[in-house]
Motif scaffolding. Structure first.
Motif, mmCIF file in Angstrom:
data_model
loop_
_atom_site.group_PDB
_atom_site.id
_atom_site.type_symbol
_atom_site.label_atom_id
_atom_site.label_comp_id
_atom_site.label_asym_id
_atom_site.label_seq_id
_atom_site.Cartn_x
_atom_site.Cartn_y
_atom_site.Cartn_z
ATOM 1 N N ASP A 264 -10.253 -3.352 -14.779
ATOM 2 C CA ASP A 264 -11.643 -2.915 -14.834
ATOM 3 C C ASP A 264 -12.088 -2.387 -13.470
ATOM 4 O O ASP A 264 -12.572 -3.146 -12.641
ATOM 5 C CB ASP A 264 -12.516 -4.095 -15.266
ATOM 6 C CG ASP A 264 -13.966 -3.717 -15.474
ATOM 7 O OD1 ASP A 264 -14.308 -2.522 -15.358
ATOM 8 O OD2 ASP A 264 -14.766 -4.624 -15.748
ATOM 9 N N PRO A 265 -11.928 -1.065 -13.232
ATOM 10 C CA PRO A 265 -12.335 -0.512 -11.936
ATOM 11 C C PRO A 265 -13.829 -0.695 -11.650
ATOM 12 O O PRO A 265 -14.246 -0.789 -10.500
ATOM 13 C CB PRO A 265 -11.996 0.970 -12.028
ATOM 14 C CG PRO A 265 -11.221 1.158 -13.272
ATOM 15 C CD PRO A 265 -11.361 -0.075 -14.105
ATOM 16 N N SER A 266 -14.651 -0.786 -12.701
ATOM 17 C CA SER A 266 -16.086 -0.963 -12.478
ATOM 18 C C SER A 266 -16.385 -2.330 -11.861
ATOM 19 O O SER A 266 -17.386 -2.477 -11.147
ATOM 20 C CB SER A 266 -16.864 -0.777 -13.787
ATOM 21 O OG SER A 266 -16.554 -1.808 -14.702
ATOM 22 N N LEU A 267 -15.533 -3.316 -12.111
ATOM 23 C CA LEU A 267 -15.723 -4.638 -11.504
ATOM 24 C C LEU A 267 -15.547 -4.555 -9.993
ATOM 25 O O LEU A 267 -16.344 -5.104 -9.239
ATOM 26 C CB LEU A 267 -14.766 -5.662 -12.109
ATOM 27 C CG LEU A 267 -14.856 -7.075 -11.544
ATOM 28 C CD1 LEU A 267 -16.242 -7.659 -11.748
ATOM 29 C CD2 LEU A 267 -13.812 -7.964 -12.181
ATOM 30 N N GLY A 268 -14.511 -3.841 -9.541
ATOM 31 C CA GLY A 268 -14.310 -3.642 -8.116
ATOM 32 C C GLY A 268 -15.478 -2.922 -7.482
ATOM 33 O O GLY A 268 -15.926 -3.281 -6.389
ATOM 34 N N ALA A 269 -15.980 -1.911 -8.185
ATOM 35 C CA ALA A 269 -17.140 -1.147 -7.676
ATOM 36 C C ALA A 269 -18.384 -2.036 -7.610
ATOM 37 O O ALA A 269 -19.152 -1.960 -6.648
ATOM 38 C CB ALA A 269 -17.395 0.059 -8.566
ATOM 39 N N LYS A 270 -18.554 -2.889 -8.605
ATOM 40 C CA LYS A 270 -19.717 -3.787 -8.638
ATOM 41 C C LYS A 270 -19.663 -4.778 -7.473
ATOM 42 O O LYS A 270 -20.673 -5.011 -6.810
ATOM 43 C CB LYS A 270 -19.736 -4.550 -9.968
ATOM 44 C CG LYS A 270 -20.950 -5.426 -10.152
ATOM 45 C CD LYS A 270 -20.942 -6.061 -11.517
ATOM 46 C CE LYS A 270 -21.424 -5.034 -12.508
ATOM 47 N NZ LYS A 270 -21.949 -5.551 -13.731
ATOM 48 N N SER B 34 -23.086 -17.991 -5.071
ATOM 49 C CA SER B 34 -23.325 -17.259 -3.833
ATOM 50 C C SER B 34 -24.108 -15.995 -4.120
ATOM 51 O O SER B 34 -23.658 -15.137 -4.887
ATOM 52 C CB SER B 34 -21.996 -16.897 -3.178
ATOM 53 O OG SER B 34 -22.179 -15.916 -2.179
ATOM 54 N N THR B 35 -25.252 -15.865 -3.494
ATOM 55 C CA THR B 35 -26.051 -14.652 -3.634
ATOM 56 C C THR B 35 -25.448 -13.504 -2.839
ATOM 57 O O THR B 35 -25.473 -12.361 -3.283
ATOM 58 C CB THR B 35 -27.489 -14.924 -3.162
ATOM 59 O OG1 THR B 35 -28.049 -15.943 -4.001
ATOM 60 C CG2 THR B 35 -28.349 -13.691 -3.242
ATOM 61 N N LYS B 36 -24.864 -13.796 -1.684
ATOM 62 C CA LYS B 36 -24.335 -12.743 -0.810
ATOM 63 C C LYS B 36 -23.298 -11.872 -1.509
ATOM 64 O O LYS B 36 -23.330 -10.659 -1.411
ATOM 65 C CB LYS B 36 -23.740 -13.358 0.457
ATOM 66 C CG LYS B 36 -23.202 -12.321 1.423
ATOM 67 C CD LYS B 36 -22.736 -12.940 2.713
ATOM 68 C CE LYS B 36 -22.239 -11.846 3.657
ATOM 69 N NZ LYS B 36 -21.844 -12.387 4.945
ATOM 70 N N HIS B 37 -22.356 -12.499 -2.208
ATOM 71 C CA HIS B 37 -21.280 -11.749 -2.857
ATOM 72 C C HIS B 37 -21.370 -11.775 -4.381
ATOM 73 O O HIS B 37 -20.488 -11.269 -5.059
ATOM 74 C CB HIS B 37 -19.919 -12.302 -2.441
ATOM 75 C CG HIS B 37 -19.635 -12.173 -0.982
ATOM 76 N ND1 HIS B 37 -19.555 -10.971 -0.345
ATOM 77 C CD2 HIS B 37 -19.426 -13.113 -0.031
ATOM 78 C CE1 HIS B 37 -19.292 -11.166 0.939
ATOM 79 N NE2 HIS B 37 -19.224 -12.460 1.155
ATOM 80 N N ALA B 38 -22.413 -12.407 -4.916
ATOM 81 C CA ALA B 38 -22.564 -12.573 -6.366
ATOM 82 C C ALA B 38 -21.323 -13.234 -6.960
ATOM 83 O O ALA B 38 -20.704 -12.730 -7.890
ATOM 84 C CB ALA B 38 -22.874 -11.245 -7.053
ATOM 85 N N MET B 39 -20.956 -14.383 -6.404
ATOM 86 C CA MET B 39 -19.794 -15.147 -6.856
ATOM 87 C C MET B 39 -20.207 -16.563 -7.223
ATOM 88 O O MET B 39 -21.199 -17.089 -6.733
ATOM 89 C CB MET B 39 -18.733 -15.237 -5.753
ATOM 90 C CG MET B 39 -18.110 -13.926 -5.370
ATOM 91 S SD MET B 39 -17.075 -13.298 -6.692
ATOM 92 C CE MET B 39 -16.923 -11.607 -6.173
#
Length: 157
Positions: A147-153, A70-75
């Motif tokens: 990993d707080p940076s993952l949530g931010a990403k 998914s491009t929208k959410h990068a999943m």
């Protein structure tokens, strides 16, 4: 499956796929950049990722049958023959969720661009609509990840 993301302001095309040898249970999720020859000279390159694709206990003989990026959410959404959904963040390869969503094999799937999710049709004729709940994904990731940076990403997507 292919997806296009922005990497430091530059459009980057990625290919995601899972490989599993015929013998053995070890599988890998691979995320690689394609089309690098079209990028400008100083544009950042995506570092190839090869992540262990772990099957839940009792599903060791399972194998992936469909993958949608998914491009929208990068999943990345992966469904296995035994109906287990694996959700990965596209740029890091971090597994966010692993859960059985159907008792029968999904025989066809496609991206659902409006929601950033996927649709799948299983052998029983059920249509599965799989997507992120945008209001809940960040709290979920923050509660389960160190990993707080993952949530931010993910929030930046």
């Amino acid at each position: 499956s292919f997806a296009t993301i922005s990497l430091a302001g530059h459009e980057t095309s990625l290919l995601a796929f899972v490989s599993k040898p015929v013998s053995g249970t070890a599988a890998k999720l691979h995320i690689i950049e394609v089309g690098t020859e079209r990028k400008v000279e100083n544009a950042p390159r995506f570092a190839k990722k090869s992540i262990d694709f772990v099957f839940p206990a009792g599903f060791e003989s399972d194998f992936p049958v469909t993958l949608v990026a998914s491009t929208k959410h990068a999943m990345i959404y992966v469904l296995t023959k035994m109906g287990v959904l694996h959700v990965y963040e596209l740029t890091t390869g971090t597994c966010l969720c692993r859960r059985r969503v159907t008792e029968t094999t999904v025989i066809v799937s496609c991206a659902e661009k409006a929601t950033g999710g996927m649709l799948g049709l299983n052998r029983a004729g059920q249509l599965l609509s799989i997507r992120l709940l945008e209001s809940k994904v960040i709290p979920y990731v923050m509660a389960r990840s160190n990993d707080p940076s993952l949530g931010a990403k993910i929030a930046a997507q």
